[in-house]
Design an enzyme around this catalytic site. Structure first.
Site, mmCIF file in Angstrom:
data_model
loop_
_atom_site.group_PDB
_atom_site.id
_atom_site.type_symbol
_atom_site.label_atom_id
_atom_site.label_comp_id
_atom_site.label_asym_id
_atom_site.label_seq_id
_atom_site.Cartn_x
_atom_site.Cartn_y
_atom_site.Cartn_z
ATOM 1 N N GLY A 355 0.906 -1.165 0.037
ATOM 2 C CA GLY A 355 -0.019 -0.070 0.168
ATOM 3 C C GLY A 355 0.778 1.176 0.204
ATOM 4 N N LYS A 375 2.673 -5.309 9.076
ATOM 5 C CA LYS A 375 2.766 -3.943 8.248
ATOM 6 C C LYS A 375 3.908 -2.978 8.618
ATOM 7 C CE LYS A 375 0.049 -0.458 5.913
ATOM 8 N NZ LYS A 375 -1.065 0.369 5.700
ATOM 9 N N ASP A 471 -9.049 6.287 6.922
ATOM 10 C CA ASP A 471 -8.577 5.470 5.758
ATOM 11 C C ASP A 471 -9.789 4.520 5.453
ATOM 12 O OD1 ASP A 471 -7.339 5.506 3.447
ATOM 13 O OD2 ASP A 471 -5.557 4.434 4.184
#
Length: 673
Positions: A355, A375, A471
């Site tokens: 991402g 992440k 988001d």
């Protein structure tokens, strides 16, 4: 005549349950029959070799029950009133993970052994979705719950509750005991604890008390006290025992000893006679030893030198950023070495996706065997890191079935690593765009939409603080093993106290989901989340991204849906892959609600509470024609305030992003907070 009376008396005696009204039993030296008492097991419950009752094992989504084998007389046969009773037991809950547990344990009085039809996970093996709360259950329980289930209005993830016919506790309190002052206890600490449950049939009073194992005498002040007549709940004869269940985190629930008595005080358990809990297995030898310098076959001197160099390099390799203020976070902070091993050195084969903020890897924690997603986010040691990490840790305490669990974090050199629960079915956008051979039917999409709405409502209004996700989009909605939608990726989230004003000033998010006021002021609010959710609604219902390039122009999805509505054919905008397999009323509701949430004026957008009500059908959605939308210039997005982030031009029905300003949907505007 005398013979007939004698026969009648014998028959009456046979009809009386085997347990006398002054029943008294104790399991102080194990449950394996040494004391002459057996126990009836069901589900995954078992008796360990040394006699401990182990209600659950390393199996996910299962229940375990253990009951005293014979029925117990709980009522006076003459006046139909419940007898007094008393019980005390010693339990322990051990989780495979130090910060999470797989649901709790309950002492239970029920009409039957085994509780047929009961479900695991949040139902604790006691009830299911259809019978929870029914007065016909005739179940009394005391739950020791380690998960906060919002559907049952649980107060937190570490509480004790009195349950009558359902899991919405009649009364509850945080786990702990009174010793001059209140002292907290952590239910899944793995340590043994005592619990006393007493009912006074005369005063109609229920009391629940708990304490650590080394507190032999029951504290004088109970943790819970409730005035309630159990005569309305209990039958004349009932079964008494324990129930527990597992969820997605492997957890073992133990009952070490148990004492029970009708019409009197249950005998105290003697701690020295109780069987010992199994020792906690040591951690397996580190796999790091397999990453050493390969095939060293030189002399001992060279081997020693290589060994020294290896140790130095390994320390550099796994060096972390650790400051004094992080020590308080304890279990929420992962070691980089642990995450490195879990992801096999962040190998490309373990890559789940990429991402705007970094890559996400699948991992398997070596000690607990829990699947995780890691992440890697660039942080560059910017100012405010202490506050940022504090928020990450706070967000890790969120508990909701439609949120991906944030387990913790790690800081190393120029990056921050966020550790999440692994979702086996991946992200929603993969099924919307990247796998044309796999079509998500409408019923599944609608289920996901309602789930994400419920999760956002929890973030905005139901948790102890307000959480703004910042988001919301399809790529941040993940599907668990049962295809339930879970909102994830809290790397951009901000939180603040209810009733206060959020002060964020940096624009973060994804083009197509950004509210116009956010781009002007940089101020994120619950209303900007609603705007993004509106884009998400249209995205899922139409199977199109909020901004798509078609030929020389960009097609703005909200404009397209608006134009379809303006032509009195809003269903034209739906994803055509549905064919005829969809509920028109539901699709129309989602499309119109998407337009309403995408309104350019924040005040015109609904709250997430209203969104949930609209989707559930509890409240009728207002007519879109009443929203002040028209084709003569009413816009869904403002032009003002778009500086270098986005240019715009006027379309026939609103403001659009120009092609020159369009950035790929996954690109983020800013890394600031």
């Amino acid at each position: 005549m005398f013979v007939k009376l004698s026969v009648l008396l014998v028959l009456l005696m046979l009809l009386v349950p085997a347990e006398a009204q002054d029943l008294n039993f104790i399991y102080n030296d194990g449950f394996n029959g040494r004391s002459g008492l057996n126990v009836s097991l069901d589900g995954i419950a078992e008796i360990t070799q040394n006699g401990i009752l182990k209600l659950t094992n390393d199996t996910k989504q299962k229940s375990g029950h253990a009951f005293y084998p014979n029925p117990v007389t709980f009522k006076n046969l003459e006046n139909d009133t419940a007898f007094s009773f008393s019980t005390n037991f010693v339990f322990a809950i051990r989780s495979e993970y130090t910060t999470l547990s797989g649901h709790g344990i309950a002492f239970v009085i029920a009409p039957t052994r085994g509780l047929p039809g009961a479900l695991p996970s949040q139902y604790l093996g006691l009830f299911n979705g259809s019978n929870d709360g029914n007065f016909t259950n005739h179940v009394f329980a005391v739950e020791l719950d380690t998960i906060q289930s919002t559907e049952f209005h649980d107060m937190n993830e570490n509480h004790v509750g009195i349950d009558i016919n359902g899991l919405h506790s009649v009364k509850a309190a945080s786990a702990g005991y009174f010793d001059g002052r209140f002292k907290n206890l952590t239910l899944f600490s793995g340590k043994e604890m005592r619990v006393w449950v007493e009912y006074d049939g005369t005063k109609k009073q229920i009391e629940v008390t708990m304490a650590p194992i080394d507190v032999a005498t029951k504290p004088s002040t109970p943790l819970l006290s409730l005035k309630y007549d159990l005569s309305t709940v209990l039958y004349k004869t009932m079964y008494v025992g324990f129930s527990s269940s597992t969820g997605s985190v492997l957890t073992s629930h133990y009952v070490v000893g148990w004492s029970f008595r009708i019409n009197g005080q249950a005998q105290d358990l003697i701690a020295s006679k109780l069987p010992k809990l199994p020792s906690i297995p040591g951690k397996k030898r580190s796999m790091l030893f397999t990453f050493g310098v390969p095939l060293i076959s030189v002399s001992l001197v060279l081997l020693a030198v290589s060994g020294v160099l290896y140790v130095i390099n390994r320390k550099r390799k796994f060096a972390e950023v650790l400051e004094d203020w992080e020590l308080e976070y304890g279990p929420q902070r992962f070691k980089y070495k642990e995450l490195y091993i879990a992801t096999k050195g962040f190998r490309e084969k373990e890559l789940l996706g990429t991402g705007g903020f970094g890559k996400v890897y699948r991992g398997l924690l070596p000690s607990s065997k829990i699947e995780i997603a890691v992440k890697r986010v660039s942080h560059e040691s910017r100012q405010g890191m202490k506050e940022f990490v504090a928020e990450i840790v706070s967000i890790g305490r969120l508990r909701h079935r439609n949120l991906v669990q944030l387990l913790g974090y790690c800081r190393r050199k120029g990056e921050l690593l966020l550790v999440y629960d692994y979702m086996p079915n991946g992200s929603l956008d993969k099924y919307l765009y990247d796998q044309p051979e796999v079509t998500l039917n409408w019923s599944l999409r609608f289920k996901v939409i309602k789930g994400v709405a419920s999760g956002l409502f929890y973030l905005h209004e139901e948790w102890e603080q307000v959480v703004i996700h910042r988001d919301v989009k399809a790529s941040n909605v993940l599907l668990d093993g049962e295809s339930n939608g879970r909102l994830g990726d809290f790397g951009l989230a901000r939180l603040y106290d209810h009733g206060t004003d959020p002060q964020t000033t940096h624009i973060v998010g994804t083009l197509g989901y950004l509210a116009p006021e956010h781009t002007r002021t940089g101020r994120a609010t619950t209303s900007t989340d609603v705007f993004a959710f509106g884009a998400f609604l249209l995205e899922v219902a139409c199977g199109k991204r909020p901004i798509e390039t078609q030929g020389p122009e960009d097609v703005i999805l909200v404009d397209w849906v608006f134009s379809c509505w303006n032509r009195s054919n809003i269903l034209e905008a739906r994803d055509q892959s549905f064919g005829t397999d969809f509920v028109a009323e539901e699709v129309e509701l989602v499309l119109k609600l998407g337009l309403l949430c995408s309104h350019s004026e924040p005040a015109a957008r609904p709250s997430m509470r209203q969104v949930v009500q609209y989707l559930a059908g509890d409240v009728v959605l207002p007519e879109v024609s009443l929203l002040g939308l028209s084709s003569s210039g009413v816009t869904f997005a403002h032009r003002e305030g778009f500086d270098d982030y986005a240019m715009s031009y006027q379309s026939s029905i609103g403001t659009r992003f120009s092609h020159s300003s369009y950035v790929a949907e996954s690109a983020l505007l800013s890394g600031g907070r």
